[in-house]
Design a protein around this motif. Structure first.
Motif, PDB file in Angstrom:
ATOM      1  N   GLN A  71      -4.676  -9.661  -3.511  1.00 53.09           N
ATOM      2  CA  GLN A  71      -3.304  -9.777  -3.017  1.00 53.09           C
ATOM      3  C   GLN A  71      -2.356  -8.864  -3.803  1.00 53.09           C
ATOM      4  OE1 GLN A  71      -2.507 -11.476  -0.385  1.00 53.09           O
ATOM      5  NE2 GLN A  71      -0.339 -10.918  -0.462  1.00 53.09           N
ATOM      6  N   GLN A  72      -2.523  -8.843  -5.109  1.00 50.40           N
ATOM      7  CA  GLN A  72      -1.684  -7.941  -5.919  1.00 50.40           C
ATOM      8  C   GLN A  72      -1.953  -6.489  -5.577  1.00 50.40           C
ATOM      9  OE1 GLN A  72      -2.416  -8.910 -10.006  1.00 50.40           O
ATOM     10  NE2 GLN A  72      -1.496 -10.976  -9.873  1.00 50.40           N
ATOM     11  N   LEU A  73      -3.228  -6.173  -5.405  1.00 55.15           N
ATOM     12  CA  LEU A  73      -3.546  -4.790  -5.032  1.00 55.15           C
ATOM     13  C   LEU A  73      -2.970  -4.426  -3.668  1.00 55.15           C
ATOM     14  CD1 LEU A  73      -7.268  -4.574  -6.254  1.00 55.15           C
ATOM     15  CD2 LEU A  73      -5.246  -3.573  -7.336  1.00 55.15           C
ATOM     16  N   ALA A  74      -3.018  -5.363  -2.714  1.00 56.82           N
ATOM     17  CA  ALA A  74      -2.445  -5.089  -1.392  1.00 56.82           C
ATOM     18  C   ALA A  74      -0.939  -4.841  -1.492  1.00 56.82           C
ATOM     19  CB  ALA A  74      -2.734  -6.266  -0.453  1.00 56.82           C
ATOM     20  N   ASP A  75      -0.271  -5.675  -2.332  1.00 52.94           N
ATOM     21  CA  ASP A  75       1.170  -5.450  -2.523  1.00 52.94           C
ATOM     22  C   ASP A  75       1.435  -4.095  -3.157  1.00 52.94           C
ATOM     23  OD1 ASP A  75       1.584  -7.915  -1.449  1.00 52.94           O
ATOM     24  OD2 ASP A  75       1.733  -8.941  -3.396  1.00 52.94           O
ATOM     25  N   GLN A  76       0.611  -3.742  -4.137  1.00 54.13           N
ATOM     26  CA  GLN A  76       0.786  -2.426  -4.768  1.00 54.13           C
ATOM     27  C   GLN A  76       0.536  -1.287  -3.778  1.00 54.13           C
ATOM     28  OE1 GLN A  76      -1.644  -2.203  -8.250  1.00 54.13           O
ATOM     29  NE2 GLN A  76      -0.463  -3.741  -9.406  1.00 54.13           N
ATOM     30  N   VAL A  77      -0.492  -1.462  -2.932  1.00 52.66           N
ATOM     31  CA  VAL A  77      -0.772  -0.421  -1.922  1.00 52.66           C
ATOM     32  C   VAL A  77       0.405  -0.269  -0.973  1.00 52.66           C
ATOM     33  CG1 VAL A  77      -2.223   0.105   0.084  1.00 52.66           C
ATOM     34  CG2 VAL A  77      -3.274  -0.596  -2.069  1.00 52.66           C
ATOM     35  N   LYS A  78       0.954  -1.391  -0.545  1.00 54.99           N
ATOM     36  CA  LYS A  78       2.110  -1.333   0.339  1.00 54.99           C
ATOM     37  C   LYS A  78       3.288  -0.635  -0.339  1.00 54.99           C
ATOM     38  CE  LYS A  78       5.011  -4.326   3.179  1.00 54.99           C
ATOM     39  NZ  LYS A  78       5.309  -5.728   3.571  1.00 54.99           N
ATOM     40  N   PHE A  79       3.515  -0.997  -1.620  1.00 52.84           N
ATOM     41  CA  PHE A  79       4.610  -0.359  -2.355  1.00 52.84           C
ATOM     42  C   PHE A  79       4.380   1.139  -2.518  1.00 52.84           C
ATOM     43  CE2 PHE A  79       6.260   1.035  -6.492  1.00 52.84           C
ATOM     44  CZ  PHE A  79       7.618   0.869  -6.248  1.00 52.84           C
ATOM     45  N   PHE A  80       3.099   1.478  -2.846  1.00 53.61           N
ATOM     46  CA  PHE A  80       2.803   2.910  -3.030  1.00 53.61           C
ATOM     47  C   PHE A  80       2.929   3.677  -1.714  1.00 53.61           C
ATOM     48  CE2 PHE A  80       0.114   1.649  -6.879  1.00 53.61           C
ATOM     49  CZ  PHE A  80       1.177   1.897  -7.732  1.00 53.61           C
ATOM     50  N   LYS A  81       2.573   3.053  -0.583  1.00 49.98           N
ATOM     51  CA  LYS A  81       2.750   3.716   0.705  1.00 49.98           C
ATOM     52  C   LYS A  81       4.231   3.987   0.976  1.00 49.98           C
ATOM     53  CE  LYS A  81      -1.368   2.112   3.169  1.00 49.98           C
ATOM     54  NZ  LYS A  81      -1.867   1.300   4.322  1.00 49.98           N
ATOM     55  N   PHE A  82       5.041   2.962   0.647  1.00 50.55           N
ATOM     56  CA  PHE A  82       6.484   3.166   0.810  1.00 50.55           C
ATOM     57  C   PHE A  82       6.984   4.320  -0.070  1.00 50.55           C
ATOM     58  CE2 PHE A  82      10.756   2.204  -0.799  1.00 50.55           C
ATOM     59  CZ  PHE A  82      11.460   2.257   0.393  1.00 50.55           C
ATOM     60  N   GLU A  83       6.498   4.338  -1.321  1.00 47.33           N
ATOM     61  CA  GLU A  83       6.898   5.423  -2.215  1.00 47.33           C
ATOM     62  C   GLU A  83       6.405   6.779  -1.703  1.00 47.33           C
ATOM     63  OE1 GLU A  83       8.729   5.481  -5.033  1.00 47.33           O
ATOM     64  OE2 GLU A  83       9.293   3.426  -4.541  1.00 47.33           O
ATOM     65  N   VAL A  84       5.190   6.809  -1.154  1.00 53.78           N
ATOM     66  CA  VAL A  84       4.650   8.069  -0.620  1.00 53.78           C
ATOM     67  C   VAL A  84       5.516   8.569   0.533  1.00 53.78           C
ATOM     68  CG1 VAL A  84       2.712   9.057   0.656  1.00 53.78           C
ATOM     69  CG2 VAL A  84       2.291   7.739  -1.406  1.00 53.78           C
ATOM     70  N   ASP A  85       5.914   7.660   1.438  1.00 52.64           N
ATOM     71  CA  ASP A  85       6.775   8.065   2.553  1.00 52.64           C
ATOM     72  C   ASP A  85       8.114   8.586   2.056  1.00 52.64           C
ATOM     73  OD1 ASP A  85       4.797   7.299   4.282  1.00 52.64           O
ATOM     74  OD2 ASP A  85       5.622   5.267   4.612  1.00 52.64           O
ATOM     75  N   ARG A  86       8.638   7.882   1.057  1.00 49.34           N
ATOM     76  CA  ARG A  86       9.934   8.336   0.517  1.00 49.34           C
ATOM     77  C   ARG A  86       9.823   9.711  -0.125  1.00 49.34           C
ATOM     78  NH1 ARG A  86      12.906   7.502  -4.193  1.00 49.34           N
ATOM     79  NH2 ARG A  86      11.179   6.371  -5.171  1.00 49.34           N
ATOM     80  N   PHE A  87       8.745   9.913  -0.898  1.00 43.72           N
ATOM     81  CA  PHE A  87       8.557  11.225  -1.531  1.00 43.72           C
ATOM     82  C   PHE A  87       8.271  12.312  -0.507  1.00 43.72           C
ATOM     83  CE2 PHE A  87       7.489   8.729  -5.490  1.00 43.72           C
ATOM     84  CZ  PHE A  87       8.593   9.159  -6.190  1.00 43.72           C
ATOM     85  N   LYS A  88       7.586  11.915   0.603  1.00 46.10           N
ATOM     86  CA  LYS A  88       7.349  12.908   1.663  1.00 46.10           C
ATOM     87  C   LYS A  88       8.670  13.376   2.270  1.00 46.10           C
ATOM     88  CE  LYS A  88       2.670  11.815   3.264  1.00 46.10           C
ATOM     89  NZ  LYS A  88       1.873  11.285   4.410  1.00 46.10           N
ATOM     90  N   LYS A  89       9.556  12.402   2.546  1.00 42.28           N
ATOM     91  CA  LYS A  89      10.863  12.778   3.086  1.00 42.28           C
ATOM     92  C   LYS A  89      11.642  13.652   2.106  1.00 42.28           C
ATOM     93  CE  LYS A  89      11.326   8.637   5.952  1.00 42.28           C
ATOM     94  NZ  LYS A  89      12.116   7.391   6.193  1.00 42.28           N
ATOM     95  N   ALA A  90      11.594  13.260   0.819  1.00 36.96           N
ATOM     96  CA  ALA A  90      12.288  14.076  -0.184  1.00 36.96           C
ATOM     97  C   ALA A  90      11.686  15.478  -0.252  1.00 36.96           C
ATOM     98  CB  ALA A  90      12.216  13.390  -1.542  1.00 36.96           C
ATOM     99  N   ALA A  91      10.347  15.553  -0.131  1.00 34.05           N
ATOM    100  CA  ALA A  91       9.694  16.866  -0.171  1.00 34.05           C
ATOM    101  C   ALA A  91      10.075  17.710   1.043  1.00 34.05           C
ATOM    102  CB  ALA A  91       8.173  16.689  -0.249  1.00 34.05           C
ATOM    103  N   ASP A 110      -9.994 -15.713  -8.699  1.00 34.19           N
ATOM    104  CA  ASP A 110      -9.149 -14.625  -9.207  1.00 34.19           C
ATOM    105  C   ASP A 110      -9.242 -13.379  -8.347  1.00 34.19           C
ATOM    106  OD1 ASP A 110      -8.430 -16.308 -11.180  1.00 34.19           O
ATOM    107  OD2 ASP A 110      -9.847 -15.499 -12.674  1.00 34.19           O
ATOM    108  N   ILE A 111     -10.371 -13.187  -7.714  1.00 41.44           N
ATOM    109  CA  ILE A 111     -10.535 -11.961  -6.917  1.00 41.44           C
ATOM    110  C   ILE A 111      -9.557 -11.918  -5.757  1.00 41.44           C
ATOM    111  CG2 ILE A 111     -12.332 -12.986  -5.434  1.00 41.44           C
ATOM    112  CD1 ILE A 111     -12.148  -9.368  -6.749  1.00 41.44           C
ATOM    113  N   TYR A 112      -9.226 -13.095  -5.175  1.00 42.96           N
ATOM    114  CA  TYR A 112      -8.266 -13.122  -4.083  1.00 42.96           C
ATOM    115  C   TYR A 112      -6.864 -12.784  -4.587  1.00 42.96           C
ATOM    116  CZ  TYR A 112     -11.713 -15.106  -0.873  1.00 42.96           C
ATOM    117  OH  TYR A 112     -12.780 -15.287  -0.065  1.00 42.96           O
ATOM    118  N   ALA A 113      -6.517 -13.407  -5.697  1.00 46.96           N
ATOM    119  CA  ALA A 113      -5.196 -13.092  -6.277  1.00 46.96           C
ATOM    120  C   ALA A 113      -5.096 -11.612  -6.627  1.00 46.96           C
ATOM    121  CB  ALA A 113      -4.955 -13.951  -7.512  1.00 46.96           C
ATOM    122  N   LYS A 114      -6.195 -11.113  -7.165  1.00 43.62           N
ATOM    123  CA  LYS A 114      -6.198  -9.683  -7.510  1.00 43.62           C
ATOM    124  C   LYS A 114      -6.070  -8.822  -6.260  1.00 43.62           C
ATOM    125  CE  LYS A 114      -6.636  -6.473 -10.654  1.00 43.62           C
ATOM    126  NZ  LYS A 114      -5.642  -6.287 -11.710  1.00 43.62           N
TER     127      LYS A 114
END
Length: 567
Positions: free
Chosen positions: A148-168, A142-146
């Motif tokens: 992997q999910q965390l890595a996907d979330q980190v990638k998504f959050f990085k994308f959101e951070v970049d988008r919010f930076k541009k908006a800011a 389960d730790i690997y699956a977890k």
């Protein structure tokens, strides 16, 4: 299923204190402990005895607050309040991912297709040969699956951070822009407020100044009314005296019989007889007047007579003989004449002399081509717009923005007269060929014909709807040409002050208009660079040329060619 086992105690720590990686025997891999992550703790050489801290429950007293217990009670209370029982939800069973699927997904994610094909070929060979059984293949922890999910979330959050930076950043730019606009509008508002306060102050000062003139105006009005009354009384007395003198003269010329008859007349018959005698005298006086100007009733004793219309220009044939055939033109002299823009230039009709006018309120006379200043004229209170030499070359007429026209005598070296009848700025002046009349065009929508002998305005030419920008007398004629900002050109009769023809065709303000030498063609230019050639006899356009988009300020005919034009 991977398990987490505790590592050996101090003996293992001492053996691995130097961070050496232990060798693993693959034959005994089942007895080797499995670690997710290892942390090495350095040996402590001090003699302090560390005691084991017992793990006790933090909340031993049941009366103390317990956050989890409070949440449970809150959930129980909320469930009791629900009137509708919610249907039970099915449990979601999460099936763990098998090891081979995890490896395939991992290789696909990294785009390692060749490695994926090799893995699948070898995997299926082992499965078909029986060397690999389905029970031997475990599932991914389960730790690997977890992870992997965390890595996907980190990638998504990085994308959101970049988008919010541009908006800011964009919001920051908009904020800075709005701040600058606010400062600009605030400055503009302050300037408008200052101008408003200044206008209010000026209005108050003018009001006070006007109040000081009211008593003087009232006194002058009383004096004027008294003078009018005295004038009327004097006129009545003069009329009575003239009537008595006429009666005395008529009685002297009458025969004794007529005298007896007149004595018998009553007052009404006497007034009727005087009226008839006055009508006869008026008819005789009208017969003696000249037929040229029968409409003039307010003649001045010093008024000049307009020359007769011959329709010939005596210099027309001589002009080609005197003109030089220039094949090339070169610059001979540059004169630094004025400190401000030059508005007009005029050439002396008989000598190599030129006059320039400027916005510095003065005119200057120069020799040509030496560029030596001969004379300077100061007297206007605003910019000088135009000038022209008298036909005999002894005088100069200038027009100015101070709404005046001045006459300058070169022999006396001073201004001999100033015409002040215009209400606004005067743009141009032109002399009659006889030298006794001068015409001026003004911003007050009128042109005026001035008599130099009586020094008064003979006629005011009214008909244009906007400022008159140029005026010109036709050579050896009584015809006046005017160009106006109302986009029209007009021909006037100087003897009557009436318009003869109007030329329509320009779409912009007419800046200048002029005749050719014969007087049968005229040219005009407007504020958008359009030049038109007109036939005076047909009152129509013969040619039109667009030299825009810049303004054309002046136009002139070439003296060597009657129909050649210079702009």
């Amino acid at each position: 299923m991977a398990t987490i086992q505790p590592a050996p105690k101090m003996d293992i720590l001492k053996k691995q204190s130097s961070h050496e990686i232990p060798k693993i025997d693959l034959s005994k891999i089942e007895n080797v402990p499995y670690f997710i992550e290892k942390e090495y703790i350095r040996d402590i050489d001090d003699d302090f005895v560390y005691e084991e801290v017992p793990v006790e429950d933090f909340y031993e007293n049941e009366n103390e607050e317990n956050f989890e217990l409070a949440l449970l009670k809150l959930d129980d209370g909320s469930k009791d309040k629900l009137t509708v029982a919610t249907p039970p939800r099915a449990d979601i069973n999460i099936i763990p991912e098998t090891t081979d699927d995890f490896i395939r997904n991992f290789l696909v994610k990294l785009n390692l297709l060749k490695t994926l094909n090799a893995f699948q070929n070898e995997w299926y060979e082992h499965v078909q040969s029986g060397r690999l059984k389905a029970d031997d293949v475990g599932s991914v922890p389960d730790i690997y699956a977890k992870n992997q999910q965390l890595a996907d979330q980190v990638k998504f959050f990085k994308f959101e951070v970049d988008r919010f930076k541009k908006a800011a950043e964009k919001a920051k730019e908009e904020y800075v822009k709005m701040k600058k606009e606010r400062d600009y509008h605030r400055m503009h508002h302050n300037r408008v407020a200052q101008e408003k306060n200044k206008l209010i102050t000026d209005l108050k000062r003018l009001k006070l100044h006007y109040e000081t003139y009211e008593p003087l105006l009232k006194n002058m009005k009383d004096k004027y009314e008294g003078a009018i009354r005295d004038k009327i009384v004097n006129q009545l007395e003069r009329d009575r005296a003239v009537a008595e003198l006429g009666a005395i003269k008529s009685n002297e010329n009458l025969s004794p019989k007529d005298k007896l008859e007149k004595k018998d007349m009553g007052p009404t018959q006497k007034r009727l007889l005087e009226y008839r005698n006055g009508e006869k005298a008026l008819k005789e006086e009208m017969k003696t007047k000249k037929a040229e100007e029968p409409f003039i009733t307010n003649r001045h004793p010093k008024d000049s007579e307009f020359p007769p219309e011959t329709g010939l220009n005596p210099y027309l044939n001589r002009l080609k003989e005197d003109a030089h055939n220039l094949t090339s033109i070169r610059l001979s002299q540059t004169i630094q004449a004025h400190n401000l823009p030059i508005s007009s230039i005029a050439i002396h009709p008989r000598k190599m002399i030129a006059v320039t006018t400027s916005d510095d309120k003065s005119w200057k006379m120069w020799t040509i081509p030496d560029g030596q200043m001969i004379m300077r004229g100061d007297g206007h209170t605003d910019w000088v717009s135009g000038c022209e030499f008298h036909p005999n070359g002894k005088m100069l007429a200038t027009s100015s923005g101070d709404s005046t026209v001045k006459l300058w005598n070169f022999e006396k070296q001073k201004c001999i007269h100033t015409f002040t009848d215009h209400l606004q700025a005067v743009w141009d002046v032109s002399w009659h060929s006889c030298g006794n009349f001068l015409v001026s065009g003004s911003r007050d929508n009128t042109a005026k014909v001035w008599d130099l002998n009586s020094l008064r305005c003979r006629y005011t030419l009214r008909g244009h709807a906007d400022a008159i920008n140029s005026v010109e007398f036709l050579h050896f004629s009584n015809i006046i040409l005017t160009g106006s900002s109302d986009k029209t050109i007009s021909l006037w009769d100087a003897r009557t002050g009436l318009v003869a023809h109007n030329f329509y065709g320009h779409m912009n303000s007419v800046n200048h208009a002029t005749f050719n030498l014969r007087g049968d063609t005229l040219a005009s230019c407007d504020s958008m660079g359009v030049v038109k050639i007109w036939d005076v006899r047909k009152v129509s356009v013969t040619e039109s040329h667009d030299f825009g988009p810049y303004s054309a300020n002046s136009v002139a005919f070439n003296p060597l060619s009657i129909n050649s034009l210079n702009i």
